[in-house]
Design a protein around this motif. Structure first.
Motif, PDB file in Angstrom:
ATOM      1  N   LEU A   4      -8.491  -3.550   8.856  1.00 49.92           N
ATOM      2  CA  LEU A   4      -8.211  -2.433   7.959  1.00 49.92           C
ATOM      3  C   LEU A   4      -9.475  -1.650   7.641  1.00 49.92           C
ATOM      4  O   LEU A   4      -9.475  -0.416   7.604  1.00 49.92           O
ATOM      5  N   ALA A   5     -10.571  -2.375   7.393  1.00 52.74           N
ATOM      6  CA  ALA A   5     -11.835  -1.728   7.060  1.00 52.74           C
ATOM      7  C   ALA A   5     -12.344  -0.869   8.215  1.00 52.74           C
ATOM      8  O   ALA A   5     -12.861   0.238   8.014  1.00 52.74           O
ATOM      9  N   ILE A   6     -12.186  -1.370   9.437  1.00 50.19           N
ATOM     10  CA  ILE A   6     -12.629  -0.615  10.615  1.00 50.19           C
ATOM     11  C   ILE A   6     -11.768   0.630  10.810  1.00 50.19           C
ATOM     12  O   ILE A   6     -12.280   1.733  11.042  1.00 50.19           O
ATOM     13  N   PHE A   7     -10.454   0.462  10.692  1.00 50.86           N
ATOM     14  CA  PHE A   7      -9.556   1.609  10.866  1.00 50.86           C
ATOM     15  C   PHE A   7      -9.761   2.656   9.780  1.00 50.86           C
ATOM     16  O   PHE A   7      -9.511   3.843  10.001  1.00 50.86           O
ATOM     17  N   ALA A   8     -10.190   2.230   8.593  1.00 51.80           N
ATOM     18  CA  ALA A   8     -10.441   3.189   7.511  1.00 51.80           C
ATOM     19  C   ALA A   8     -11.558   4.156   7.876  1.00 51.80           C
ATOM     20  O   ALA A   8     -11.668   5.241   7.299  1.00 51.80           O
ATOM     21  N   ARG A   9     -12.370   3.778   8.870  1.00 54.91           N
ATOM     22  CA  ARG A   9     -13.510   4.607   9.267  1.00 54.91           C
ATOM     23  C   ARG A   9     -13.315   5.329  10.595  1.00 54.91           C
ATOM     24  O   ARG A   9     -13.990   6.314  10.864  1.00 54.91           O
ATOM     25  N   ILE A  10     -12.413   4.817  11.438  1.00 54.94           N
ATOM     26  CA  ILE A  10     -12.295   5.428  12.766  1.00 54.94           C
ATOM     27  C   ILE A  10     -10.915   6.013  13.051  1.00 54.94           C
ATOM     28  O   ILE A  10     -10.732   6.687  14.073  1.00 54.94           O
ATOM     29  N   ALA A  11      -9.937   5.765  12.157  1.00 58.65           N
ATOM     30  CA  ALA A  11      -8.563   6.207  12.430  1.00 58.65           C
ATOM     31  C   ALA A  11      -8.065   7.136  11.323  1.00 58.65           C
ATOM     32  O   ALA A  11      -8.489   7.019  10.174  1.00 58.65           O
ATOM     33  N   PRO A  12      -7.154   8.060  11.654  1.00 63.89           N
ATOM     34  CA  PRO A  12      -6.543   8.918  10.626  1.00 63.89           C
ATOM     35  C   PRO A  12      -5.682   8.092   9.678  1.00 63.89           C
ATOM     36  O   PRO A  12      -5.258   6.978  10.004  1.00 63.89           O
ATOM     37  N   ILE A  13      -5.386   8.637   8.502  1.00 63.04           N
ATOM     38  CA  ILE A  13      -4.667   7.903   7.468  1.00 63.04           C
ATOM     39  C   ILE A  13      -3.281   7.479   7.933  1.00 63.04           C
ATOM     40  O   ILE A  13      -2.783   6.411   7.546  1.00 63.04           O
ATOM     41  N   LEU A  71      -1.028   0.566  10.644  1.00 65.52           N
ATOM     42  CA  LEU A  71      -1.718  -0.714  10.802  1.00 65.52           C
ATOM     43  C   LEU A  71      -1.373  -1.658   9.651  1.00 65.52           C
ATOM     44  O   LEU A  71      -1.188  -2.866   9.872  1.00 65.52           O
ATOM     45  N   ALA A  72      -1.273  -1.113   8.436  1.00 64.52           N
ATOM     46  CA  ALA A  72      -0.906  -1.943   7.289  1.00 64.52           C
ATOM     47  C   ALA A  72       0.453  -2.591   7.510  1.00 64.52           C
ATOM     48  O   ALA A  72       0.643  -3.795   7.247  1.00 64.52           O
ATOM     49  N   VAL A  73       1.407  -1.813   8.014  1.00 65.00           N
ATOM     50  CA  VAL A  73       2.740  -2.364   8.296  1.00 65.00           C
ATOM     51  C   VAL A  73       2.678  -3.360   9.455  1.00 65.00           C
ATOM     52  O   VAL A  73       3.296  -4.427   9.415  1.00 65.00           O
ATOM     53  N   ALA A  74       1.916  -3.012  10.498  1.00 60.42           N
ATOM     54  CA  ALA A  74       1.796  -3.894  11.664  1.00 60.42           C
ATOM     55  C   ALA A  74       1.185  -5.238  11.282  1.00 60.42           C
ATOM     56  O   ALA A  74       1.616  -6.292  11.772  1.00 60.42           O
ATOM     57  N   ILE A 105       8.183   5.434   0.704  1.00 60.58           N
ATOM     58  CA  ILE A 105       8.380   6.017  -0.624  1.00 60.58           C
ATOM     59  C   ILE A 105       7.101   6.629  -1.192  1.00 60.58           C
ATOM     60  O   ILE A 105       7.107   7.754  -1.708  1.00 60.58           O
ATOM     61  N   LEU A 106       5.984   5.903  -1.074  1.00 57.24           N
ATOM     62  CA  LEU A 106       4.747   6.335  -1.724  1.00 57.24           C
ATOM     63  C   LEU A 106       3.723   6.934  -0.768  1.00 57.24           C
ATOM     64  O   LEU A 106       2.729   7.510  -1.220  1.00 57.24           O
ATOM     65  N   GLY A 107       3.937   6.772   0.534  1.00 51.74           N
ATOM     66  CA  GLY A 107       3.029   7.374   1.500  1.00 51.74           C
ATOM     67  C   GLY A 107       2.037   6.383   2.093  1.00 51.74           C
ATOM     68  O   GLY A 107       1.894   5.251   1.615  1.00 51.74           O
ATOM     69  N   PRO A 108       1.312   6.778   3.151  1.00 48.16           N
ATOM     70  CA  PRO A 108       0.390   5.880   3.851  1.00 48.16           C
ATOM     71  C   PRO A 108      -0.773   5.394   2.996  1.00 48.16           C
ATOM     72  O   PRO A 108      -1.221   4.259   3.133  1.00 48.16           O
ATOM     73  N   ALA A 109      -1.286   6.243   2.101  1.00 48.88           N
ATOM     74  CA  ALA A 109      -2.416   5.827   1.264  1.00 48.88           C
ATOM     75  C   ALA A 109      -2.028   4.656   0.363  1.00 48.88           C
ATOM     76  O   ALA A 109      -2.779   3.678   0.230  1.00 48.88           O
ATOM     77  N   ALA A 110      -0.848   4.721  -0.255  1.00 51.80           N
ATOM     78  CA  ALA A 110      -0.373   3.632  -1.109  1.00 51.80           C
ATOM     79  C   ALA A 110      -0.093   2.377  -0.284  1.00 51.80           C
ATOM     80  O   ALA A 110      -0.347   1.255  -0.734  1.00 51.80           O
ATOM     81  N   SER A 111       0.417   2.567   0.919  1.00 53.17           N
ATOM     82  CA  SER A 111       0.679   1.433   1.806  1.00 53.17           C
ATOM     83  C   SER A 111      -0.612   0.720   2.169  1.00 53.17           C
ATOM     84  O   SER A 111      -0.677  -0.517   2.191  1.00 53.17           O
ATOM     85  N   VAL A 112      -1.661   1.508   2.440  1.00 53.42           N
ATOM     86  CA  VAL A 112      -2.967   0.924   2.757  1.00 53.42           C
ATOM     87  C   VAL A 112      -3.510   0.176   1.543  1.00 53.42           C
ATOM     88  O   VAL A 112      -4.051  -0.932   1.672  1.00 53.42           O
TER      89      VAL A 112
END
Length: 376
Positions: A28-37, A43-46, A214-221
């Motif tokens: 998650l930390a790596i994707f927060a820097r190299i992947a779009p939200i 990824l959080a769901v996966a 319901i709350l969007g990708p940011a809340a899911s992350v």
């Protein structure tokens, strides 16, 4: 074996198990820097679905023999599981730095399953030296990948994946041939054990997906970050559960409780020191201390519930455990969905989880007392 040596080996295995939580956390930390939200949200769901699939598969292969009197779980990691892990890793290593949704899903499921099954078998068999070596390899890969992500290096996720694969394959080093296969000793008990694990495990991926919608990708992350951080306590709980299932020693839970308390203190100390913000970067921005507190309380209540749960499972009461866990899952889902829809915040989900686990404990306790006459 002397008591101090036994306790030392137990502590080593619990501490080494904390590395298991490094995989989703650092991913998650790596994707927060190299992947779009949007990709971070998926990824959080996966990761939630990967943990779910891993738990179900591990229940079928490792835990169902522990619920079958006279049966023995695999002594070493099955070769087919090692092959699945290696193949899943190859999908992520040789694919794009930010893979498509299907590739990411398949890769995460395979890697999560290999990590959990390998660790579970090591706990049951007491192979603490192998577990420590694998943990060192896993942490090296995760840390290296994270450091590379600070520079937005496209290979950072690949380095993490390579570390995971090597950590799993390490279990095959000097491992004896094991006649155990995918076929369980007792098909009916395996079905009960696997079924109740599948029912209970559905809560996390379902709530993560609901929050994403319901709350969007940011809340899911955010939800997944808190789940992942407090997931560092999960190997401690899993160690206690496996040891109680395999041996039933009351003294084991004392060690686990002490290490759990230290683990919670470390989690909050790291948060206050800014370590989690450093690791997760933008993904940490939505996390609150209240959410972290209730998530830790939830894990503590899970540790308490482990005692009557293990008593039921160890006595072969798989059908009773199934129906009790179905009832508990229903409480989880009703409270979790209701709290998210009403309060519309990821923190509400952890408050609901803590309440649901508090309600579940007396159910397990009474079932264990009535069925086995004991709770440990």
């Amino acid at each position: 074996m002397s008591v101090p040596t036994k306790y030392f080996q137990g502590i080593v295995q619990v501490v080494a198990g904390l590395a298991l939580a490094a995989f989703p956390a650092f991913f998650l930390a790596i994707f927060a820097r190299i992947a779009p939200i949007e990709q971070q949200g998926f990824l959080a769901v996966a990761l939630a679905i990967g943990s779910y699939a891993a738990a179900v598969l591990c229940a079928f292969v490792v835990e169902s023999p522990l619920a079958t009197p006279g049966a023995a779980p695999p002594r070493v990691l099955p070769r087919w599981m090692a092959a699945v892990t290696a193949g899943s890793g190859a999908l992520l290593v040789f694919g794009p730095s930010v893979p498509s949704a299907p590739i990411l899903f398949l890769g995460v499921v395979g890697l999560s399953s290999g990590l959990l099954m390998a660790r579970s078998i090591d706990i049951v068999t007491g192979r603490w030296k192998t577990e420590a070596l694998a943990a060192a390899i896993l942490l090296t890969g995760c840390t290296t990948g994270l450091v590379l992500s600070f520079e937005h290096n496209p290979h950072s996720a690949r380095v993490l994946v390579i570390g995971v694969v090597l950590a799993v394959l390490t279990r095959l080093w000097r491992a004896p041939r094991d006649p155990q296969s995918l076929r369980p000793h007792h098909t009916r008990r395996a079905a009960w054990v696997t079924g109740e694990t599948a029912v209970v495990g559905a809560v996390q991926p379902a709530l993560t997906s609901l929050i994403l919608v319901i709350l969007g990708p940011a809340a899911s992350v955010t939800f997944r970050v808190v789940s992942t951080i407090t997931g560092a306590l999960e190997p401690i709980i899993a160690y206690g559960r496996m040891r109680l299932l395999a041996h039933g020693h009351r003294g084991e839970i004392t060690i686990v409780a002490a290490i759990f308390a230290v683990g919670v203190a470390v989690l909050f100390g790291a948060a206050l020191a800014g370590l989690w913000h450093l690791i997760f970067g933008p993904a940490w921005s939505g996390v609150t201390y209240v959410g972290l507190l209730f998530a830790c309380l939830w894990k503590l209540l899970m540790l308490v519930t482990t005692v009557p749960f293990a008593a039921l499972r160890r006595e072969g009461q798989t059908a009773v455990v199934f129906w009790v866990r179905c009832l508990g899952t229903l409480v989880y889902m009703v409270l979790g969905v209701s709290f998210v829809l009403i309060f519309r915040t990821p923190t509400a989900a952890f408050i609901a989880f803590a309440l649901a686990e508090a309600v579940s404990f007396p159910i397990y306790y009474l079932a264990a007392k009535r069925t086995t006459g004991k709770i440990a």
